[in-house]
Write a protein that holds these residues in place. Sequence first.
Motif, mmCIF file in Angstrom:
data_model
loop_
_atom_site.group_PDB
_atom_site.id
_atom_site.type_symbol
_atom_site.label_atom_id
_atom_site.label_comp_id
_atom_site.label_asym_id
_atom_site.label_seq_id
_atom_site.Cartn_x
_atom_site.Cartn_y
_atom_site.Cartn_z
ATOM 1 N N ASP A 263 -5.445 -0.579 -9.045
ATOM 2 C CA ASP A 263 -5.317 0.110 -7.752
ATOM 3 C C ASP A 263 -6.432 1.137 -7.561
ATOM 4 O OD1 ASP A 263 -3.041 -1.344 -7.239
ATOM 5 O OD2 ASP A 263 -1.686 0.203 -7.995
ATOM 6 N N ILE A 264 -6.700 1.405 -6.262
ATOM 7 C CA ILE A 264 -7.645 2.452 -5.885
ATOM 8 C C ILE A 264 -6.852 3.656 -5.364
ATOM 9 C CG2 ILE A 264 -9.606 3.050 -4.412
ATOM 10 C CD1 ILE A 264 -10.273 0.946 -6.450
ATOM 11 N N ARG A 265 -7.252 4.844 -5.735
ATOM 12 C CA ARG A 265 -6.550 6.056 -5.303
ATOM 13 C C ARG A 265 -7.555 7.060 -4.734
ATOM 14 N NH1 ARG A 265 -4.746 10.366 -9.497
ATOM 15 N NH2 ARG A 265 -5.415 11.552 -7.679
ATOM 16 N N TRP A 266 -7.014 8.036 -3.952
ATOM 17 C CA TRP A 266 -7.860 9.140 -3.514
ATOM 18 C C TRP A 266 -8.207 10.009 -4.714
ATOM 19 C CZ3 TRP A 266 -9.044 7.581 1.048
ATOM 20 C CH2 TRP A 266 -8.090 7.118 1.961
ATOM 21 N N LEU A 420 5.390 -10.357 6.680
ATOM 22 C CA LEU A 420 5.425 -9.077 5.973
ATOM 23 C C LEU A 420 4.139 -8.885 5.170
ATOM 24 C CD1 LEU A 420 6.735 -6.488 5.070
ATOM 25 C CD2 LEU A 420 8.099 -7.779 3.414
ATOM 26 N N TYR A 421 3.707 -9.930 4.457
ATOM 27 C CA TYR A 421 2.451 -9.822 3.700
ATOM 28 C C TYR A 421 1.273 -9.542 4.641
ATOM 29 C CZ TYR A 421 4.517 -11.520 -0.684
ATOM 30 O OH TYR A 421 5.254 -11.660 -1.837
ATOM 31 N N LYS A 422 1.251 -10.203 5.789
ATOM 32 C CA LYS A 422 0.172 -9.975 6.762
ATOM 33 C C LYS A 422 0.187 -8.521 7.226
ATOM 34 C CE LYS A 422 -1.551 -11.577 11.247
ATOM 35 N NZ LYS A 422 -1.302 -12.483 12.404
ATOM 36 N N ASN A 423 1.378 -7.987 7.458
ATOM 37 C CA ASN A 423 1.504 -6.595 7.883
ATOM 38 C C ASN A 423 0.983 -5.633 6.822
ATOM 39 O OD1 ASN A 423 3.549 -4.089 7.467
ATOM 40 N ND2 ASN A 423 3.086 -4.358 9.648
ATOM 41 N N MET A 424 1.233 -5.936 5.541
ATOM 42 C CA MET A 424 0.800 -5.048 4.463
ATOM 43 C C MET A 424 -0.723 -4.935 4.426
ATOM 44 S SD MET A 424 3.742 -4.177 3.263
ATOM 45 C CE MET A 424 3.558 -3.434 1.657
ATOM 46 N N VAL A 425 -1.409 -6.005 4.802
ATOM 47 C CA VAL A 425 -2.873 -5.970 4.846
ATOM 48 C C VAL A 425 -3.353 -5.253 6.108
ATOM 49 C CG1 VAL A 425 -4.982 -7.356 4.892
ATOM 50 C CG2 VAL A 425 -3.046 -8.081 3.474
ATOM 51 N N GLU A 426 -2.695 -5.558 7.255
ATOM 52 C CA GLU A 426 -3.086 -4.936 8.524
ATOM 53 C C GLU A 426 -2.917 -3.423 8.490
ATOM 54 O OE1 GLU A 426 -2.032 -8.653 11.564
ATOM 55 O OE2 GLU A 426 -0.646 -6.982 11.316
ATOM 56 N N GLU A 427 -1.886 -2.943 7.825
ATOM 57 C CA GLU A 427 -1.662 -1.507 7.727
ATOM 58 C C GLU A 427 -2.383 -0.879 6.525
ATOM 59 O OE1 GLU A 427 2.299 -0.155 8.194
ATOM 60 O OE2 GLU A 427 2.723 -1.448 9.926
ATOM 61 N N LYS A 428 -3.249 -1.671 5.906
ATOM 62 C CA LYS A 428 -4.126 -1.201 4.827
ATOM 63 C C LYS A 428 -3.336 -0.609 3.662
ATOM 64 C CE LYS A 428 -8.012 -0.422 7.950
ATOM 65 N NZ LYS A 428 -9.030 0.520 8.478
ATOM 66 N N PHE A 430 -2.469 -3.006 1.128
ATOM 67 C CA PHE A 430 -3.092 -3.849 0.115
ATOM 68 C C PHE A 430 -4.436 -4.324 0.656
ATOM 69 C CE2 PHE A 430 1.304 -4.111 -1.247
ATOM 70 C CZ PHE A 430 1.227 -4.183 -2.636
ATOM 71 N N PHE A 431 -5.373 -4.561 -0.248
ATOM 72 C CA PHE A 431 -6.680 -5.063 0.186
ATOM 73 C C PHE A 431 -6.586 -6.507 0.676
ATOM 74 C CE2 PHE A 431 -8.111 -1.526 -2.491
ATOM 75 C CZ PHE A 431 -9.070 -0.968 -1.671
ATOM 76 N N GLU A 432 -5.711 -7.307 0.008
ATOM 77 C CA GLU A 432 -5.528 -8.714 0.370
ATOM 78 C C GLU A 432 -4.044 -9.039 0.309
ATOM 79 O OE1 GLU A 432 -7.856 -10.760 -2.566
ATOM 80 O OE2 GLU A 432 -9.643 -10.812 -1.302
ATOM 81 N N ASN A 433 -3.683 -10.176 0.910
ATOM 82 C CA ASN A 433 -2.315 -10.667 0.851
ATOM 83 C C ASN A 433 -1.894 -10.803 -0.619
ATOM 84 O OD1 ASN A 433 -0.109 -12.555 0.606
ATOM 85 N ND2 ASN A 433 -0.466 -13.147 2.730
ATOM 86 N N ARG A 489 -3.580 -2.376 -4.606
ATOM 87 C CA ARG A 489 -3.184 -1.446 -3.554
ATOM 88 C C ARG A 489 -4.398 -0.638 -3.093
ATOM 89 N NH1 ARG A 489 0.648 -0.761 -7.650
ATOM 90 N NH2 ARG A 489 2.708 -1.598 -7.202
ATOM 91 N N THR A 490 -4.431 -0.341 -1.809
ATOM 92 C CA THR A 490 -5.446 0.542 -1.244
ATOM 93 C C THR A 490 -5.111 1.993 -1.610
ATOM 94 O OG1 THR A 490 -4.215 0.850 0.795
ATOM 95 C CG2 THR A 490 -5.726 -1.046 0.702
#
Length: 615
Positions: A263-266, A420-428, A430-433, A489-490
């Motif tokens: 995962d990437i974090r701030w 739901l998977y598509k939404n997780m990517v659209e709302e940033k 996850f980087f990918e499905n 995860r983003t």
Amino acid sequence: MKKILWALGLLFLFPSAVFSSPQSPNMHPSGYIIKNFDSEILVNQDTSLEVSEKIKVFFYQPKHGIFRIIPIIYSTPIKTIKAGFKVISITDEKGNPYPYEKSRFGQSIQLKIGDPNKTLTGEQIYVIKYQITKVLLSYKDHEEVYWNVTGHEWDTTIEKATAIVNSPYAPINQAICFAGTFASQEKNCQLNLDKNKAFFETTTPLGTGKDFTIVVSLNKANQLHFPGPLKKIFIFFIDNWGYSVALLPFLIIFYFWYTKGRDIRWVSENIYYTPQDQKTKVVPLFAREHLPMVYSPIKGLTPAQVGTIIDEKVDIQDVVAEIVELARLGYLEIRKDTDYLFVKKEKDPTPLKEYQKSILDSLFSGKFQDEELNLVQDVAGILKKEDPSKAKSIFYPNEVYLSHLKNRFYNNLQSFKNKLYKNMVEEKLFFENPQKTRIKWLVIAIFLLSGAGFLDFLFMGSTLNAAPFFLVGILAIPTFLLALRMPRRTPQGYAFFRQIVGLRWYLDKGKWREEIAEKNLFFEEILPLTICLGLVNKLTKEMAVLGVQPPSYFVGVNASTFSSDFNHFYRQTSSTLLSSPGGSWSGRSSWSGGSGFSGGGFSGGGFGGGGGGSW
């Protein structure tokens, strides 16, 4: 003259006696019955078992023959045993061969015995001889034959069953038997022991839902030859490329997980809002981060998103949680009666996310499968007389009973997951499905492992060194585990992940809830989240202790029974939404993975088993 009349009288009386005896066509609806099921098991020195089953059947109706289903794959939560199986012969009692077909059926082998161009009636005897390996298990203090003689998946009655275990290479210490309802410890059987032989006999009829299982303990001082462990590698040669190839799939997947899967974090430690300085970094390999203090639902996330973020996949509890969330938001109502009724409310669904709209539409689609369309009118007419409310739910998609979704709703689950998977990517988040990512890397892992296995097979052939080939199989486990962890995860998704971990910890702690104001509102909001976090049972029990009233969207329950009612609703809904049409024979085995002694044995346990029928 008198002798002739007497003989003629016997000829007339004999058929009458046969067909008026208890062996009548009405004796069993399957049209046949098993009079005797006699099994003889020989323990060979190489630890294989040679099994001879003598099955005496009586066909009241014309039949081609019987089929016998014998499990060969035995699984437990921690391991699987795939037994070797070989048919020696299938004959009648005189040794005349029967024609048969051998095929795979689930975890089993199916033997379809008989001539498709010929039917039989009356008494028939089938002698099935086969050899099975890897089912004689070795324990610290004994070797063990744990064998299900008959299996419970028969469609008729077995009047009597016997079993003999011959063990010429290992003395018998003790034995036990179970006969009765599947998974019970009923002992409707008796046994006799000799030094190298054990005889078992049932004292109750068997058949559908009933098993006959025997357990025989063999002395550790024996002449049995168990397969030895893999030979250790003592010497490494310069020409040792097989080991490098074996390590390659794991190292490649580990490299990509390390560089692209974590995962990437701030950089900022604040996880509650997006920082102004949006510098990021990869989450350290052995990070020991503080536990966030989160006491309330996470703003901006629905329960299904919470459940997907926490474990990177969509589960059935995420679906149920989202249904309860829709009820909380006022889009539907759940009513408890003899069944659970979902009632759709007149509320604009525009604010909902696409996957929420999908599940709402799926609940109240009012669609039927093609084969049901011709029966709907008749069924509705009957229901209207007996229960007008149920008839109404068929034609009015604003109401639907949970039972009506059985074997239907499962067709909509994939669409919900995709959205739901598509939404997780659209709302940033996850980087990918996540699902596509897992599948992609599992395919890559399989390709790499297959290539390494093939090359090491060649290496084994040229050097007679099998260790690298087996090393590929050993390293396949961590390779697949890393492939499954590739969804990334983003920074925003990871921040939410940290918050969810904190929320789950404090929800599980429980005691702090007593200090929270506005309990009723809090519990109504938090209840759907506890479903996807696996804490719903704990929360509902605490609601009862604190005297919190059930949510307004769950009608027909009271505070004292809400915990049991809601947990029953959760289990019933999960089972119903996943249900799909199935068959009557499972082809499954029932070995539990343990010894048949020390209280671990039961009717239907052990190897063997299965069942059968006529055709």
